[in-house]
Design an enzyme around this catalytic site. Structure first.
Site, PDB file in Angstrom:
ATOM      1  N   HIS A 154       0.842  -1.207   0.000  1.00 51.41           N
ATOM      2  CA  HIS A 154       0.000   0.000   0.000  1.00 51.41           C
ATOM      3  C   HIS A 154       0.869   1.245   0.000  1.00 51.41           C
ATOM      4  O   HIS A 154       2.096   1.151   0.156  1.00 51.41           O
ATOM      5  CB  HIS A 154      -0.925   0.010   1.230  1.00 51.41           C
ATOM      6  N   HIS A 201      -5.682  -2.129   4.436  1.00 48.86           N
ATOM      7  CA  HIS A 201      -5.669  -0.930   3.588  1.00 48.86           C
ATOM      8  C   HIS A 201      -4.921  -1.216   2.290  1.00 48.86           C
ATOM      9  O   HIS A 201      -3.949  -1.974   2.270  1.00 48.86           O
ATOM     10  CB  HIS A 201      -5.124   0.316   4.270  1.00 48.86           C
ATOM     11  N   HIS A 216       4.863   7.206   2.616  1.00 52.61           N
ATOM     12  CA  HIS A 216       5.639   5.972   2.448  1.00 52.61           C
ATOM     13  C   HIS A 216       5.004   5.015   1.454  1.00 52.61           C
ATOM     14  O   HIS A 216       3.811   5.072   1.193  1.00 52.61           O
ATOM     15  CB  HIS A 216       5.865   5.262   3.789  1.00 52.61           C
ATOM     16  N   HIS A 248       1.427  -0.679  14.974  1.00 43.70           N
ATOM     17  CA  HIS A 248       0.438   0.392  14.987  1.00 43.70           C
ATOM     18  C   HIS A 248      -0.815  -0.069  15.722  1.00 43.70           C
ATOM     19  O   HIS A 248      -1.181  -1.245  15.630  1.00 43.70           O
ATOM     20  CB  HIS A 248      -0.033   0.715  13.559  1.00 43.70           C
ATOM     21  N   TYR A 257       9.740   1.579   9.679  1.00 43.70           N
ATOM     22  CA  TYR A 257       9.803   2.627   8.651  1.00 43.70           C
ATOM     23  C   TYR A 257      11.244   3.090   8.509  1.00 43.70           C
ATOM     24  O   TYR A 257      11.928   3.298   9.523  1.00 43.70           O
ATOM     25  CB  TYR A 257       8.947   3.832   9.039  1.00 43.70           C
ATOM     26  N   GLU A 267       8.187   1.212   4.102  1.00 43.89           N
ATOM     27  CA  GLU A 267       7.782   0.436   5.265  1.00 43.89           C
ATOM     28  C   GLU A 267       7.939  -1.049   4.959  1.00 43.89           C
ATOM     29  O   GLU A 267       7.595  -1.498   3.864  1.00 43.89           O
ATOM     30  CB  GLU A 267       6.302   0.733   5.561  1.00 43.89           C
TER      31      GLU A 267
HETATM   32 FE   LIG Z   1       1.826   1.760   5.901  1.00 47.03          FE
END
Ligand SMILES: [Fe+2]
Length: 309
Positions: A154, A201, A216, A248, A257, A267
């Protein structure tokens, strides 16, 4: 869930400051597979387990950042249909010729209200993942070379007017809102995480005054051990790390990251859950955003929030 419409992030084109340095970084440290070069000076890479020709494309420029993001759609009929839908919604599109991007069919390009160049395409040459389609091995030498992510996962993009961006993705492109972060007013959306699949996502946006910025590009790792191994490889190669390894709260993704030599953040990511389109959106309030960003440390990392390319 039947996968139709928009399938997945297919490619991202990123600007680098020194092409030779970047080719070495993405080939040897990231462990991507170089699959071609074109007469515009672009170098094409794919992750080892991807079947299509390329997913990460770089070119040399004065400034780092993102040129465009492309999503693959099911077929050319879907591409035509989505183009008509965008036009009817008031989004102007233009067609880029097949072959303009190496081994890629016609692309439907448009500018998002956030200032990002975004495109849809239906065709890209399948080059395979190196293990064939009959009795394939689970992995091969390339999957042990460098960080070696399995696929492009993503992008998180920064820019203005993400409410309008969300409307296009939800109303026209068939995405659904998985998670969101509210701004200080506890009403406006400061960040949105959108999916067109079963992934937590496929693309995300954060409200930001400057248009067209890249926060990112994310690469999927097979396991938490592979994320930690990626961290070892980053340190061995003195890669500049931003945050992690950590998890997260938002998406539950486990992550590191870091920056490429040009200052484009990337990432190495795994985990999260698997939402369906009927799931209700998860909301993170502004006062609890530190947990959303870094669950164990509950810390608002200044660099993560403010540095974009
Ligand atoms: Fe991400």
């Amino acid at each position: 869930m039947a996968m139709t419409g928009v399938l997945r992030p297919g490619h991202v084109a990123v600007r680098v400051l020194d092409l030779d340095e970047a080719v070495k970084f993405y080939g040897d440290v990231m462990g991507l597979v170089e699959t071609g070069r074109d007469d515009m000076g672009r170098v094409y890479f794919k992750c080892w387990d991807e079947q299509d020709h390329s997913s990460y494309i770089i070119r040399e420029a004065e400034q780092a950042g993102v040129d465009f993001v492309g999503f693959k759609v099911l077929d050319t009929a879907t591409l035509d249909k989505l183009e008509k839908g965008l036009n009817a919604y008031g989004v102007e599109t233009r067609r880029l010729e097949a072959g303009d991007l190496l081994e890629t069919g016609e692309r439907v390009r448009f500018t998002l209200p956030s200032g990002h160049e975004f495109e849809l395409y239906a065709e890209k040459t399948k080059v395979g993942n190196g293990m064939g389609l009959t009795n394939p091995a689970p992995w091969y030498t390339q999957s042990e070379h460098g960080i070696a992510p399995v696929r492009l996962d993503h992008m998180l993009l920064y820019g203005p007017d993400i409410a309008k961006v969300k409307a296009i993705f939800e109303d026209v492109l068939g995405f659904f809102l998985v998670e969101r972060v509210l701004a200080e007013d506890n009403e406006t959306e400061a960040g949105i995480w959108l999916s067109c699949s079963h992934k937590v996502h496929d693309i995300a946006f954060v409200e930001y005054p400057e248009p067209g910025k890249l926060h990112h590009t994310s690469f999927l790792m097979d396991s938490w051990e592979r994320v930690l191994r990626a961290g070892d490889i980053m340190s061995m190669n003195e890669v500049a790390v931003d945050i992690g390894p950590t998890r997260h709260g938002i998406t539950r993704g486990c992550t590191i990251y870091a920056w490429d030599p040009s200052g484009n953040r990337f990432e190495t990511f795994m985990g999260g859950y698997h939402p369906y389109p009927d799931y209700e959106t998860i909301t993170w309030t502004w006062d609890n955003f530190a947990q959303g960003l870094d669950y164990p440390q509950r810390k608002l990392h200044e660099s993560f929030l403010t540095i974009v390319s």
